[in-house]
Design a protein around this motif. Structure first.
Motif, PDB file in Angstrom:
ATOM      1  N   TRP A 166     -51.045 -52.964 -79.000  1.00 15.55           N
ATOM      2  CA  TRP A 166     -50.964 -52.220 -77.755  1.00 15.55           C
ATOM      3  C   TRP A 166     -49.649 -52.571 -77.054  1.00 15.55           C
ATOM      4  CZ3 TRP A 166     -54.237 -48.397 -76.250  1.00 15.55           C
ATOM      5  CH2 TRP A 166     -55.463 -48.305 -76.922  1.00 15.55           C
ATOM      6  N   VAL A 167     -49.002 -51.540 -76.530  1.00 20.55           N
ATOM      7  CA  VAL A 167     -47.697 -51.688 -75.889  1.00 20.55           C
ATOM      8  C   VAL A 167     -47.747 -51.014 -74.515  1.00 20.55           C
ATOM      9  CG1 VAL A 167     -45.241 -51.093 -76.046  1.00 20.55           C
ATOM     10  CG2 VAL A 167     -46.508 -51.741 -78.111  1.00 20.55           C
ATOM     11  N   ARG A 168     -47.221 -51.707 -73.512  1.00 16.86           N
ATOM     12  CA  ARG A 168     -47.207 -51.170 -72.157  1.00 16.86           C
ATOM     13  C   ARG A 168     -45.817 -50.658 -71.793  1.00 16.86           C
ATOM     14  NH1 ARG A 168     -48.344 -54.885 -66.835  1.00 16.86           N
ATOM     15  NH2 ARG A 168     -46.182 -55.568 -67.190  1.00 16.86           N
ATOM     16  N   GLN A 169     -45.792 -49.559 -71.067  1.00 15.68           N
ATOM     17  CA  GLN A 169     -44.546 -49.056 -70.514  1.00 15.68           C
ATOM     18  C   GLN A 169     -44.792 -48.677 -69.058  1.00 15.68           C
ATOM     19  OE1 GLN A 169     -42.592 -45.569 -72.343  1.00 15.68           O
ATOM     20  NE2 GLN A 169     -40.647 -46.610 -71.979  1.00 15.68           N
ATOM     21  N   GLU A 212     -43.313 -53.276 -73.594  1.00  5.57           N
ATOM     22  CA  GLU A 212     -43.803 -54.667 -73.616  1.00  5.57           C
ATOM     23  C   GLU A 212     -45.015 -54.749 -74.542  1.00  5.57           C
ATOM     24  OE1 GLU A 212     -43.630 -56.481 -69.312  1.00  5.57           O
ATOM     25  OE2 GLU A 212     -44.245 -54.376 -69.199  1.00  5.57           O
ATOM     26  N   TRP A 213     -45.001 -55.710 -75.455  1.00  7.27           N
ATOM     27  CA  TRP A 213     -46.115 -55.889 -76.367  1.00  7.27           C
ATOM     28  C   TRP A 213     -47.218 -56.693 -75.691  1.00  7.27           C
ATOM     29  CZ3 TRP A 213     -48.021 -60.373 -78.972  1.00  7.27           C
ATOM     30  CH2 TRP A 213     -48.923 -60.090 -80.005  1.00  7.27           C
ATOM     31  N   LEU A 214     -48.445 -56.176 -75.747  1.00 11.17           N
ATOM     32  CA  LEU A 214     -49.572 -56.829 -75.085  1.00 11.17           C
ATOM     33  C   LEU A 214     -50.369 -57.713 -76.042  1.00 11.17           C
ATOM     34  CD1 LEU A 214     -51.036 -53.841 -73.028  1.00 11.17           C
ATOM     35  CD2 LEU A 214     -49.317 -55.508 -72.325  1.00 11.17           C
ATOM     36  N   GLY A 215     -50.657 -57.179 -77.217  1.00 13.19           N
ATOM     37  CA  GLY A 215     -51.499 -57.903 -78.147  1.00 13.19           C
ATOM     38  C   GLY A 215     -51.808 -57.044 -79.348  1.00 13.19           C
ATOM     39  N   ARG A 216     -52.493 -57.658 -80.339  1.00 11.76           N
ATOM     40  CA  ARG A 216     -52.818 -56.921 -81.551  1.00 11.76           C
ATOM     41  C   ARG A 216     -54.165 -57.349 -82.084  1.00 11.76           C
ATOM     42  NH1 ARG A 216     -54.075 -59.725 -86.535  1.00 11.76           N
ATOM     43  NH2 ARG A 216     -52.840 -61.660 -86.566  1.00 11.76           N
ATOM     44  N   ALA A 276     -50.161 -48.696 -81.474  1.00 16.01           N
ATOM     45  CA  ALA A 276     -49.240 -48.540 -82.603  1.00 16.01           C
ATOM     46  C   ALA A 276     -49.778 -49.353 -83.764  1.00 16.01           C
ATOM     47  CB  ALA A 276     -47.839 -49.008 -82.221  1.00 16.01           C
ATOM     48  N   ARG A 277     -49.595 -48.844 -84.967  1.00 13.13           N
ATOM     49  CA  ARG A 277     -50.100 -49.567 -86.126  1.00 13.13           C
ATOM     50  C   ARG A 277     -48.969 -50.224 -86.897  1.00 13.13           C
ATOM     51  NH1 ARG A 277     -51.211 -45.449 -91.313  1.00 13.13           N
ATOM     52  NH2 ARG A 277     -48.988 -45.373 -91.818  1.00 13.13           N
ATOM     53  N   LEU A 307     -46.330 -46.135 -86.736  1.00 12.57           N
ATOM     54  CA  LEU A 307     -47.041 -44.968 -86.222  1.00 12.57           C
ATOM     55  C   LEU A 307     -47.535 -45.303 -84.823  1.00 12.57           C
ATOM     56  CD1 LEU A 307     -48.267 -42.130 -86.861  1.00 12.57           C
ATOM     57  CD2 LEU A 307     -50.345 -43.338 -87.555  1.00 12.57           C
ATOM     58  N   TRP A 308     -47.293 -44.391 -83.900  1.00 14.34           N
ATOM     59  CA  TRP A 308     -47.659 -44.609 -82.509  1.00 14.34           C
ATOM     60  C   TRP A 308     -48.604 -43.506 -82.038  1.00 14.34           C
ATOM     61  CZ3 TRP A 308     -44.927 -48.154 -79.020  1.00 14.34           C
ATOM     62  CH2 TRP A 308     -43.985 -48.959 -79.678  1.00 14.34           C
ATOM     63  N   GLY A 309     -49.507 -43.875 -81.120  1.00 14.49           N
ATOM     64  CA  GLY A 309     -50.265 -42.867 -80.413  1.00 14.49           C
ATOM     65  C   GLY A 309     -49.404 -42.227 -79.337  1.00 14.49           C
ATOM     66  N   ARG A 310     -49.924 -41.168 -78.722  1.00 19.29           N
ATOM     67  CA  ARG A 310     -49.153 -40.437 -77.716  1.00 19.29           C
ATOM     68  C   ARG A 310     -49.142 -41.117 -76.350  1.00 19.29           C
ATOM     69  NH1 ARG A 310     -49.920 -33.908 -78.463  1.00 19.29           N
ATOM     70  NH2 ARG A 310     -49.138 -33.815 -80.590  1.00 19.29           N
ATOM     71  N   GLY A 311     -49.983 -42.126 -76.192  1.00 20.32           N
ATOM     72  CA  GLY A 311     -49.998 -42.870 -74.943  1.00 20.32           C
ATOM     73  C   GLY A 311     -51.134 -42.440 -74.013  1.00 20.32           C
ATOM     74  N   THR A 312     -51.607 -43.393 -73.214  1.00 22.69           N
ATOM     75  CA  THR A 312     -52.601 -43.127 -72.173  1.00 22.69           C
ATOM     76  C   THR A 312     -52.025 -43.595 -70.851  1.00 22.69           C
ATOM     77  OG1 THR A 312     -54.506 -43.394 -73.651  1.00 22.69           O
ATOM     78  CG2 THR A 312     -54.888 -43.702 -71.289  1.00 22.69           C
TER      79      THR A 312
END
Lengths: 111, 119
Positions: B36-39, B46-50, B97-98, B108-113
């Motif tokens: 998971w990445v925060r913007q 910013e990388w949050l965790g995996r 993101a995977r 590969l990234w999701g479109r974001g929430t």
């Protein structure tokens, strides 16, 4: 604050070559961790552009190239095109932080 | 089609809880780890965790540990990011993101929430 530093902006005329630097330290790039690059258009998700310092995923044109030396890396865009206008980020891993890290964004402007 | 499908935008008040989701499709969900990445608005990534969906093993950015929780339900190929008590400073777009174990890049990234926290 990011541990990978990029210039805030770079610009060039169509057809020119621009280079974006990514400066790290001995706990990330200098420790041997690979550098990867992403492009992000406004309002969209980042996309992988370069992985493992120099490799392009399928579909990425060879106008994009990457390199790594010491504690730094760079992304070069050759033959700049209008649709290259976007934000670009480098990414690596930092052993001191125990975390994946991204660079500060670089906005590419085509004049 | 190989994709990560994220849940829709959320508007919450400070102190409320929230869970957002990321569903993988078109590939073997347990083969790749999910990050998971925060913007934050107008800011960088910013990388949050995996999480490893095969065994739910997690790693967190020390800056975010204790404030967010990453989980997964591999039976429905879905990863989650959750908060027990949101703050206004959590307002941001969150991407999943995977990446393949042993590699260090997100292919590969999701479109974001978009999560908006406001009183």
């Amino acid at each position: 604050q990011s541990v990978l530093t990029q210039p805030p902006s770079v610009s060039g005329a169509p057809g020119q070559r621009v280079t974006i630097s990514c400066t790290g330290s001995s706990s990330n790039i200098g420790a041997g961790y690979d550098v990867h690059w992403y492009r992000q258009f406004p309002g969209t998700a980042p996309q992988l552009l370069i992985y493992d310092n120099t490799n392009r995923p399928s579909g990425v044109p060879d106008r994009f190239s990457g390199s790594k030396f010491g504690t730094s890396a760079s992304l070069t865009i050759s033959g700049l095109q209008a649709d290259d206008e976007a934000d670009y980020y480098c990414q690596s891993y930092d052993s001191g932080l125990g975390s994946y890290v991204f660079g500060t964004e670089t906005k590419v402007t085509v004049l | 089609e190989v994709q990560l499908v994220q849940s829709g935008a959320e508007v919450k008040k400070p102190g409320e809880s929230l869970r957002i989701s990321c569903r993988g499709s078109g590939y073997s969900f347990t083969t790749y780890w999910i990050s998971w990445v925060r913007q934050m608005p107008g800011k960088g990534l910013e990388w949050l965790g995996r999480i490893d969906p095969s065994d739910s093993y997690t790693n967190y950015n020390p800056s975010f540990r204790g404030h967010v929780t990453v989980s997964t339900d591999k039976s429905i190929s879905t990863a989650y990011l959750q908060w027990s008590s949101l703050k206004a400073s959590d307002t941001a777009t969150y991407y999943c993101a995977r990446y393949f174990p042993g590699t260090w890049h997100f292919d590969l990234w999701g479109r974001g929430t978009l999560v908006t926290v406001s009183s």
